[in-house]
Design a protein around this motif. Structure first.
Motif, PDB file in Angstrom:
ATOM      1  N   ILE A 173     -45.544  29.904  -6.660  1.00  0.00           N
ATOM      2  CA  ILE A 173     -45.348  29.980  -4.989  1.00  0.00           C
ATOM      3  C   ILE A 173     -45.536  31.276  -4.093  1.00  0.00           C
ATOM      4  O   ILE A 173     -45.440  32.293  -4.374  1.00  0.00           O
ATOM      5  CB  ILE A 173     -43.788  28.990  -4.911  1.00  0.00           C
ATOM      6  CG1 ILE A 173     -44.007  27.843  -5.980  1.00  0.00           C
ATOM      7  CG2 ILE A 173     -43.053  29.198  -3.420  1.00  0.00           C
ATOM      8  CD1 ILE A 173     -43.199  27.733  -6.852  1.00  0.00           C
ATOM      9  N   VAL A 180     -36.416  30.019 -10.364  1.00  0.00           N
ATOM     10  CA  VAL A 180     -38.376  29.339  -9.184  1.00  0.00           C
ATOM     11  C   VAL A 180     -38.791  31.205  -9.436  1.00  0.00           C
ATOM     12  O   VAL A 180     -39.620  31.195 -10.133  1.00  0.00           O
ATOM     13  CB  VAL A 180     -38.101  28.949  -8.363  1.00  0.00           C
ATOM     14  CG1 VAL A 180     -39.284  28.718  -7.628  1.00  0.00           C
ATOM     15  CG2 VAL A 180     -37.579  27.479  -7.957  1.00  0.00           C
ATOM     16  N   TYR A 186     -35.565  18.811  -8.606  1.00  0.00           N
ATOM     17  CA  TYR A 186     -37.253  18.716  -7.790  1.00  0.00           C
ATOM     18  C   TYR A 186     -37.967  20.206  -7.838  1.00  0.00           C
ATOM     19  O   TYR A 186     -39.201  20.402  -7.720  1.00  0.00           O
ATOM     20  CB  TYR A 186     -36.571  18.683  -6.162  1.00  0.00           C
ATOM     21  CG  TYR A 186     -36.803  17.486  -5.910  1.00  0.00           C
ATOM     22  CD1 TYR A 186     -37.978  16.560  -5.475  1.00  0.00           C
ATOM     23  CD2 TYR A 186     -35.560  16.115  -6.215  1.00  0.00           C
ATOM     24  CE1 TYR A 186     -37.377  15.562  -5.369  1.00  0.00           C
ATOM     25  CE2 TYR A 186     -35.298  15.472  -5.726  1.00  0.00           C
ATOM     26  CZ  TYR A 186     -36.397  14.554  -5.175  1.00  0.00           C
ATOM     27  OH  TYR A 186     -36.566  13.392  -4.965  1.00  0.00           O
ATOM     28  N   ARG A 200     -40.569  20.804 -11.472  1.00  0.00           N
ATOM     29  CA  ARG A 200     -41.202  19.639 -11.181  1.00  0.00           C
ATOM     30  C   ARG A 200     -42.730  20.933 -11.490  1.00  0.00           C
ATOM     31  O   ARG A 200     -43.455  20.421 -11.198  1.00  0.00           O
ATOM     32  CB  ARG A 200     -41.249  18.903 -10.239  1.00  0.00           C
ATOM     33  CG  ARG A 200     -40.755  17.890 -10.500  1.00  0.00           C
ATOM     34  CD  ARG A 200     -41.658  16.403  -9.218  1.00  0.00           C
ATOM     35  NE  ARG A 200     -40.731  17.015  -8.080  1.00  0.00           N
ATOM     36  CZ  ARG A 200     -41.327  15.441  -7.215  1.00  0.00           C
ATOM     37  NH1 ARG A 200     -41.323  14.403  -7.627  1.00  0.00           N
ATOM     38  NH2 ARG A 200     -41.065  15.867  -6.065  1.00  0.00           N
ATOM     39  N   ALA A 201     -42.989  22.410 -10.432  1.00  0.00           N
ATOM     40  CA  ALA A 201     -43.824  22.547 -10.114  1.00  0.00           C
ATOM     41  C   ALA A 201     -44.267  23.249 -11.262  1.00  0.00           C
ATOM     42  O   ALA A 201     -45.261  23.646 -11.235  1.00  0.00           O
ATOM     43  CB  ALA A 201     -43.650  23.633  -8.645  1.00  0.00           C
ATOM     44  N   PHE A 202     -43.288  23.955 -12.300  1.00  0.00           N
ATOM     45  CA  PHE A 202     -43.812  24.116 -13.309  1.00  0.00           C
ATOM     46  C   PHE A 202     -44.240  23.797 -14.458  1.00  0.00           C
ATOM     47  O   PHE A 202     -44.322  23.578 -15.405  1.00  0.00           O
ATOM     48  CB  PHE A 202     -42.581  24.951 -14.190  1.00  0.00           C
ATOM     49  CG  PHE A 202     -42.539  25.883 -12.694  1.00  0.00           C
ATOM     50  CD1 PHE A 202     -43.034  27.265 -12.800  1.00  0.00           C
ATOM     51  CD2 PHE A 202     -41.250  25.977 -12.211  1.00  0.00           C
ATOM     52  CE1 PHE A 202     -43.450  28.420 -12.034  1.00  0.00           C
ATOM     53  CE2 PHE A 202     -41.038  26.863 -11.217  1.00  0.00           C
ATOM     54  CZ  PHE A 202     -41.619  27.751 -10.913  1.00  0.00           C
ATOM     55  N   GLU A 221     -38.062  23.303   1.260  1.00  0.00           N
ATOM     56  CA  GLU A 221     -38.855  21.408   1.235  1.00  0.00           C
ATOM     57  C   GLU A 221     -38.991  20.693  -0.163  1.00  0.00           C
ATOM     58  O   GLU A 221     -38.516  19.502   0.029  1.00  0.00           O
ATOM     59  CB  GLU A 221     -40.210  21.925   0.736  1.00  0.00           C
ATOM     60  CG  GLU A 221     -40.825  22.692   1.493  1.00  0.00           C
ATOM     61  CD  GLU A 221     -42.369  23.316   1.727  1.00  0.00           C
ATOM     62  OE1 GLU A 221     -42.599  23.359   0.032  1.00  0.00           O
ATOM     63  OE2 GLU A 221     -43.232  24.166   2.308  1.00  0.00           O
ATOM     64  N   CYS A 222     -37.368  21.392  -1.161  1.00  0.00           N
ATOM     65  CA  CYS A 222     -37.235  20.258  -1.877  1.00  0.00           C
ATOM     66  C   CYS A 222     -36.273  19.837  -1.852  1.00  0.00           C
ATOM     67  O   CYS A 222     -35.921  18.830  -2.432  1.00  0.00           O
ATOM     68  CB  CYS A 222     -37.052  21.718  -3.856  1.00  0.00           C
ATOM     69  SG  CYS A 222     -38.457  21.921  -4.154  1.00  0.00           S
ATOM     70  N   LYS A 275     -46.195  29.723 -16.179  1.00  0.00           N
ATOM     71  CA  LYS A 275     -46.042  28.762 -17.793  1.00  0.00           C
ATOM     72  C   LYS A 275     -47.125  28.922 -18.585  1.00  0.00           C
ATOM     73  O   LYS A 275     -47.945  28.458 -19.061  1.00  0.00           O
ATOM     74  CB  LYS A 275     -45.900  26.984 -17.079  1.00  0.00           C
ATOM     75  CG  LYS A 275     -45.038  25.889 -17.861  1.00  0.00           C
ATOM     76  CD  LYS A 275     -44.877  24.460 -17.784  1.00  0.00           C
ATOM     77  CE  LYS A 275     -44.973  24.301 -19.126  1.00  0.00           C
ATOM     78  NZ  LYS A 275     -45.509  22.687 -18.846  1.00  0.00           N
ATOM     79  N   TYR A 320     -39.963  27.421  -0.506  1.00  0.00           N
ATOM     80  CA  TYR A 320     -39.931  26.335  -1.660  1.00  0.00           C
ATOM     81  C   TYR A 320     -39.015  25.400  -2.106  1.00  0.00           C
ATOM     82  O   TYR A 320     -38.654  23.980  -1.801  1.00  0.00           O
ATOM     83  CB  TYR A 320     -41.067  26.820  -2.416  1.00  0.00           C
ATOM     84  CG  TYR A 320     -40.491  25.952  -3.861  1.00  0.00           C
ATOM     85  CD1 TYR A 320     -41.459  24.901  -4.036  1.00  0.00           C
ATOM     86  CD2 TYR A 320     -39.985  25.903  -4.825  1.00  0.00           C
ATOM     87  CE1 TYR A 320     -41.876  24.030  -5.323  1.00  0.00           C
ATOM     88  CE2 TYR A 320     -39.760  24.806  -5.715  1.00  0.00           C
ATOM     89  CZ  TYR A 320     -40.751  24.185  -6.265  1.00  0.00           C
ATOM     90  OH  TYR A 320     -41.236  23.309  -6.914  1.00  0.00           O
ATOM     91  N   ASN A 371     -41.765  31.178 -11.636  1.00  0.00           N
ATOM     92  CA  ASN A 371     -42.718  31.585 -10.882  1.00  0.00           C
ATOM     93  C   ASN A 371     -44.174  33.029 -11.833  1.00  0.00           C
ATOM     94  O   ASN A 371     -45.139  33.679 -11.139  1.00  0.00           O
ATOM     95  CB  ASN A 371     -42.737  31.706  -9.271  1.00  0.00           C
ATOM     96  CG  ASN A 371     -43.499  31.721  -8.195  1.00  0.00           C
ATOM     97  OD1 ASN A 371     -44.924  30.464  -8.171  1.00  0.00           O
ATOM     98  ND2 ASN A 371     -43.685  32.445  -7.272  1.00  0.00           N
TER      99      ASN A 371
END
Ligand SMILES: *Cc1c(COP(=O)(O)O)cnc(C)c1O
Length: 412
Positions: free
Chosen positions: A2, A404, A295, A298-300, A11-12, A412, A8, A408
């Motif tokens: 990210i 995050v 939310y 979720r990216a991870f 956006e979440c 992960k 970010y 980030n």
């Protein structure tokens, strides 16, 4: 990767708009409910006064019980700093309602861990020591009640108390909605039982518009250092429900015949009243944090419960990590961004009564208060962290931003 973490998170927040506005609506509804009760009971400065000794004619204590009962749409209530915690409140309730030879039936599987010894302990003053029997039925894979098993138990063993835990506790399942609790009670009543329905309401208060007492529960029980006092109560528990049940329970709180006539509070009642007043809003703040973390993670690829996109039915967010390091680091990030003990690093330790190590983040003003932002987890597969609380949404957002940033940075 990210690129811009702040962007970010924003956006979440946009993705969470639907849940956020539903939570705002619930908070408004509950704030009105609480405010109406304050006005109905004509709360004034005299109710906040301390009392000492026996606490006879303690109008602050008596009115606080009535106020909680009104909010919970119950006939009567006990709200007391003499109750040490949620486990104590549940213990008083069970001992108040059950007599030797009676049976307690838990229908949402095993109750919260701290009740194990209360129910089945040997030679420690448990229910079992007093000849009170216990049995349970499990929830199915789909989080449904096993009505066939419940009906069989009712017909064969005639339970006196039917026990339901609203929150998920340490199980990987969704909490029970109040609607579901109501439907379940109605269905079980149709089996012809006279049992009393007791709901462990911990972590559930003000999450929805209704409480279980509005849908058929005879008694609900909770801790004042969780949802219902907005982080302000220094200690205590509450029990609300049918007047005759509360009377029986009050004889366990103090002594037979004394019941609710005694019990003083030397520090005064302001935090309890003010806490209740602020609770709908504070619970909403914590819930928004809980939704946002779903939310954001979720990216991870981490799995969460309740699932992202669904409304929460309690304040706990369970997060499944892949490794012990991730779980411990997650708790470390929460601790680092706490108002109290931010410089402390939580390490896994052997907690009495557990056969595995536990890691905990608890940078709270009130010891163990879990409407304050906190997290914990057992260091064993499947490495689940239980995240709950946050007195302000902004605190939740700052903490989630750091989480995050951490994941980030390491991938992960
Ligand atoms: C917190 C909690 C309890 C009681 O725990 P205490 O730590 O004694 O306050 C009981 N049941 C549930 C579901 C809880 O979350």
């Amino acid at each position: 990767m990210i690129e811009n973490i702040e962007k970010y998170i924003e956006e979440c927040e946009k993705q969470a708009e639907k849940e956020f506005s539903a939570l705002d609506e619930i908070a408004l509804y509950n704030q009105k409910k609480v405010l109406d009760a304050f006005r109905e009971h004509r709360i004034s400065a005299m109710h906040f006064n301390p009392s000492t000794g026996y606490g006879y004619d303690d109008v602050g204590r008596d009115t606080l019980g009535k106020l909680f009962a009104s909010v919970m749409k119950a006939e009567s209530g006990i709200v007391s700093p003499l109750i040490a915690n949620g486990t104590h409140a549940l213990t008083l309730t069970l001992f108040g309602l059950l007599r030797p030879g009676d049976l307690m039936l838990s229908i949402a599987g095993k109750p919260y861990d701290t009740l194990d010894e209360v129910i089945k302990g040997k030679n420690n003053g448990s229910l079992a020591d007093f000849g009170i029997k216990y049995t349970q039925t499990e929830l199915t894979e789909g989080n449904e009640f096993d009505f066939a098993a419940i009906e069989k138990k009712i017909n064969e063993q005639d339970p006196k108390v039917i026990f339901i835990q609203r929150s998920k506790g340490y199980a990987w399942r969704d909490a029970l909605s109040v609607e579901k609790i109501g439907d379940t009670i109605a269905k079980i009543k149709s089996f012809g039982t006279k049992a009393l329905f007791v709901v462990d309401n911990c972590y559930g208060e003000f999450v929805e518009k209704k409480e279980p007492t509005e849908v058929g529960a005879d008694v609900i029980v909770g801790s004042l250092i969780k949802n219902p006092c907005a982080g302000l109560a220094p200690t205590g528990g509450y029990i609300c429900g049918k007047a005759d049940c509360i009377e029986q329970i009050s004889y366990r709180l103090t002594a037979p015949s004394l019941g609710m006539e005694v019990g003083s509070c030397v520090s005064g009642y302001i935090p309890y009243y003010q806490g209740l007043f602020l609770a709908p809003s504070t619970v909403r703040n914590a819930l928004k944090g809980s939704v946002l973390v779903g939310y954001a993670l979720r990216a991870f690829g981490f799995e969460t419960m309740p699932k992202t996109g669904s409304m929460p039915y309690d304040i706990i967010k369970s997060i499944k990590f892949d490794t012990a390091e991730q779980l411990v680091a997650f708790c470390g990030e929460i601790q680092k961004i706490s108002p109290v003990d931010s410089y402390v690093t939580p390490l896994p330790w052997d907690m009495p009564g557990y056969d595995h190590q536990v890691v905990m983040a608890a940078g709270a003003f009130i010891q163990g208060a879990s409407l304050e932002l906190s997290a914990d987890g057992a260091v064993r597969e499947p490495f689940v962290a239980y995240l709950q609380g946050g007195l302000t949404y902004e605190h939740c957002k700052l903490a989630i931003t750091e989480i995050v940033r951490y994941f980030n940075g390491i991938g992960k």
